[in-house]
Scaffold this motif. Structure first.
Motif, PDB file in Angstrom:
ATOM      1  N   TYR A  11      39.424  35.015  38.113  1.00  0.00           N
ATOM      2  CA  TYR A  11      39.574  36.479  38.169  1.00  0.00           C
ATOM      3  C   TYR A  11      40.354  37.029  36.987  1.00  0.00           C
ATOM      4  CZ  TYR A  11      37.130  36.881  42.492  1.00  0.00           C
ATOM      5  OH  TYR A  11      36.125  36.867  43.418  1.00  0.00           O
ATOM      6  N   HIS A  12      41.271  36.228  36.443  1.00  0.00           N
ATOM      7  CA  HIS A  12      41.970  36.675  35.237  1.00  0.00           C
ATOM      8  C   HIS A  12      40.946  36.893  34.116  1.00  0.00           C
ATOM      9  CE1 HIS A  12      45.198  37.132  32.364  1.00  0.00           C
ATOM     10  NE2 HIS A  12      44.547  36.326  31.565  1.00  0.00           N
ATOM     11  N   GLU A  13      40.049  35.905  33.947  1.00  0.00           N
ATOM     12  CA  GLU A  13      39.007  36.012  32.911  1.00  0.00           C
ATOM     13  C   GLU A  13      38.056  37.169  33.198  1.00  0.00           C
ATOM     14  OE1 GLU A  13      38.413  33.984  30.139  1.00  0.00           O
ATOM     15  OE2 GLU A  13      40.440  33.268  30.559  1.00  0.00           O
ATOM     16  N   LEU A  14      37.643  37.282  34.462  1.00  0.00           N
ATOM     17  CA  LEU A  14      36.660  38.314  34.821  1.00  0.00           C
ATOM     18  C   LEU A  14      37.268  39.722  34.655  1.00  0.00           C
ATOM     19  CD1 LEU A  14      33.740  38.549  35.796  1.00  0.00           C
ATOM     20  CD2 LEU A  14      34.586  38.458  38.155  1.00  0.00           C
ATOM     21  N   THR A  15      38.539  39.855  34.959  1.00  0.00           N
ATOM     22  CA  THR A  15      39.210  41.149  34.781  1.00  0.00           C
ATOM     23  C   THR A  15      39.244  41.521  33.297  1.00  0.00           C
ATOM     24  OG1 THR A  15      40.555  40.731  36.736  1.00  0.00           O
ATOM     25  CG2 THR A  15      41.331  42.458  35.265  1.00  0.00           C
ATOM     26  N   GLU A  16      39.507  40.535  32.452  1.00  0.00           N
ATOM     27  CA  GLU A  16      39.516  40.803  31.003  1.00  0.00           C
ATOM     28  C   GLU A  16      38.119  41.203  30.528  1.00  0.00           C
ATOM     29  OE1 GLU A  16      42.143  41.253  29.050  1.00  0.00           O
ATOM     30  OE2 GLU A  16      43.086  41.056  31.014  1.00  0.00           O
ATOM     31  N   GLN A  17      37.089  40.545  31.070  1.00  0.00           N
ATOM     32  CA  GLN A  17      35.718  40.907  30.686  1.00  0.00           C
ATOM     33  C   GLN A  17      35.383  42.325  31.151  1.00  0.00           C
ATOM     34  OE1 GLN A  17      32.600  38.159  31.526  1.00  0.00           O
ATOM     35  NE2 GLN A  17      33.527  36.529  30.300  1.00  0.00           N
ATOM     36  N   ALA A  18      35.835  42.666  32.352  1.00  0.00           N
ATOM     37  CA  ALA A  18      35.588  44.024  32.865  1.00  0.00           C
ATOM     38  C   ALA A  18      36.269  45.048  31.960  1.00  0.00           C
ATOM     39  CB  ALA A  18      36.107  44.137  34.297  1.00  0.00           C
ATOM     40  N   GLY A  53      41.773  39.595  43.143  1.00  0.00           N
ATOM     41  CA  GLY A  53      40.992  39.692  41.910  1.00  0.00           C
ATOM     42  C   GLY A  53      40.108  40.928  41.880  1.00  0.00           C
ATOM     43  N   ILE A  54      39.439  41.206  42.993  1.00  0.00           N
ATOM     44  CA  ILE A  54      38.539  42.369  43.024  1.00  0.00           C
ATOM     45  C   ILE A  54      39.347  43.675  43.053  1.00  0.00           C
ATOM     46  CG2 ILE A  54      36.702  43.516  44.356  1.00  0.00           C
ATOM     47  CD1 ILE A  54      35.794  41.031  42.760  1.00  0.00           C
ATOM     48  N   GLU A  55      40.509  43.646  43.670  1.00  0.00           N
ATOM     49  CA  GLU A  55      41.375  44.844  43.622  1.00  0.00           C
ATOM     50  C   GLU A  55      41.786  45.126  42.166  1.00  0.00           C
ATOM     51  OE1 GLU A  55      44.583  44.175  46.385  1.00  0.00           O
ATOM     52  OE2 GLU A  55      43.426  44.960  48.091  1.00  0.00           O
ATOM     53  N   ALA A  56      42.095  44.079  41.407  1.00  0.00           N
ATOM     54  CA  ALA A  56      42.487  44.271  39.998  1.00  0.00           C
ATOM     55  C   ALA A  56      41.315  44.823  39.188  1.00  0.00           C
ATOM     56  CB  ALA A  56      42.973  42.948  39.416  1.00  0.00           C
ATOM     57  N   ILE A  57      40.106  44.329  39.474  1.00  0.00           N
ATOM     58  CA  ILE A  57      38.917  44.786  38.740  1.00  0.00           C
ATOM     59  C   ILE A  57      38.576  46.232  39.128  1.00  0.00           C
ATOM     60  CG2 ILE A  57      36.425  44.403  38.521  1.00  0.00           C
ATOM     61  CD1 ILE A  57      37.140  41.346  38.542  1.00  0.00           C
ATOM     62  N   ALA A  58      38.746  46.572  40.407  1.00  0.00           N
ATOM     63  CA  ALA A  58      38.520  47.966  40.830  1.00  0.00           C
ATOM     64  C   ALA A  58      39.509  48.893  40.116  1.00  0.00           C
ATOM     65  CB  ALA A  58      38.675  48.085  42.349  1.00  0.00           C
ATOM     66  N   ALA A  59      40.737  48.421  39.910  1.00  0.00           N
ATOM     67  CA  ALA A  59      41.749  49.230  39.223  1.00  0.00           C
ATOM     68  C   ALA A  59      41.364  49.454  37.758  1.00  0.00           C
ATOM     69  CB  ALA A  59      43.116  48.562  39.316  1.00  0.00           C
ATOM     70  N   VAL A  60      40.675  48.472  37.155  1.00  0.00           N
ATOM     71  CA  VAL A  60      40.195  48.644  35.774  1.00  0.00           C
ATOM     72  C   VAL A  60      39.207  49.811  35.722  1.00  0.00           C
ATOM     73  CG1 VAL A  60      38.801  47.599  33.925  1.00  0.00           C
ATOM     74  CG2 VAL A  60      40.559  46.237  35.097  1.00  0.00           C
ATOM     75  N   LEU A  61      38.311  49.877  36.707  1.00  0.00           N
ATOM     76  CA  LEU A  61      37.331  50.980  36.742  1.00  0.00           C
ATOM     77  C   LEU A  61      38.044  52.321  36.904  1.00  0.00           C
ATOM     78  CD1 LEU A  61      34.395  52.095  36.935  1.00  0.00           C
ATOM     79  CD2 LEU A  61      34.634  51.860  39.411  1.00  0.00           C
ATOM     80  N   VAL A  62      38.947  52.401  37.865  1.00  0.00           N
ATOM     81  CA  VAL A  62      39.642  53.675  38.130  1.00  0.00           C
ATOM     82  C   VAL A  62      40.382  54.140  36.875  1.00  0.00           C
ATOM     83  CG1 VAL A  62      41.506  54.740  39.466  1.00  0.00           C
ATOM     84  CG2 VAL A  62      39.779  53.332  40.627  1.00  0.00           C
ATOM     85  N   ALA A  63      40.962  53.185  36.152  1.00  0.00           N
ATOM     86  CA  ALA A  63      41.748  53.536  34.954  1.00  0.00           C
ATOM     87  C   ALA A  63      40.876  54.084  33.824  1.00  0.00           C
ATOM     88  CB  ALA A  63      42.528  52.322  34.473  1.00  0.00           C
TER      89      ALA A  63
END
Ligand code: SME
Length: 168
Positions: free
Chosen positions: A16-23, A149-159
């Motif tokens: 999820y660390h990697e996937l968040t960076e990709q997002a 992990g998905i909460e962190a990725i959702a936060a990337v979208l909101v930001a």
């Protein structure tokens, strides 16, 4: 062209660390909600193993309406408080459901779905934008690491969205 892949052999937190960076990279510099949620659903659907649906419902005039997603065609409208998605939107709390058959009121869009993870999208001003929904054909597919992990990725979208919120 987007070339990202994340090894599914990684421990889940590193995955999820990697996937968040990709997002973050995929959405960088774009504020359009449809564009970013469409690309994010494609990223998640293609990177996450054992997932049969990944996408968004957005709150429109008090009701959740399906947005960009990957997977089979889905229910279009979900009332607040109904199903896993409506519960996540109403409570503003992530719903991690190991067995959808045991969740009272679960809405079966794809009968193959056995477990589900739904994260609410909450804007900085506290308004609920909608939810990010991920379904799996495997029971108990999602763990607390997936939730974080998905909460962190959702936060990337909101930001990425304009502070005033998105116009749908
Ligand atoms: N199962 C969800 C409905 C949406 S679909 O799974 C895509 C729910 O109970 O809210």
């Amino acid at each position: 062209m987007f070339q990202g892949t994340v090894s599914t052999a990684l421990p889940r937190r590193e995955f999820y660390h990697e996937l968040t960076e990709q997002a973050r990279g995929l959405l960088a510099g774009e504020t359009n909600l449809v564009a970013n949620s469409a690309n994010l659903s494609a990223l998640l659907f293609n990177a996450m193993p054992d997932v049969n649906w990944a996408g968004f419902y957005f709150l429109v005039e008090g009701e959740l309406v399906v947005g960009p997603f990957q997977g089979k065609p889905a229910c279009v409208r979900i009332a607040m408080g109904r199903g896993v998605c409506g519960t996540a939107a109403q409570t503003r709390e992530t719903q991690l459901v190991p067995d959808v058959h045991a969740f009272a009121g679960h809405i079966a869009c794809d009968s193959a779905s056995r477990s589900e993870l739904v994260v609410p999208l909450v804007m900085p001003d506290g308004a609920v934008l909608g939810v990010l929904d991920i379904d799996s054909p495997l029971p108990a597919r999602f763990t607390e690491e997936d939730r974080d992990g998905i909460e962190a990725i959702a936060a990337v979208l909101v930001a990425t969205l304009a502070p005033a919120g998105a116009v749908l």
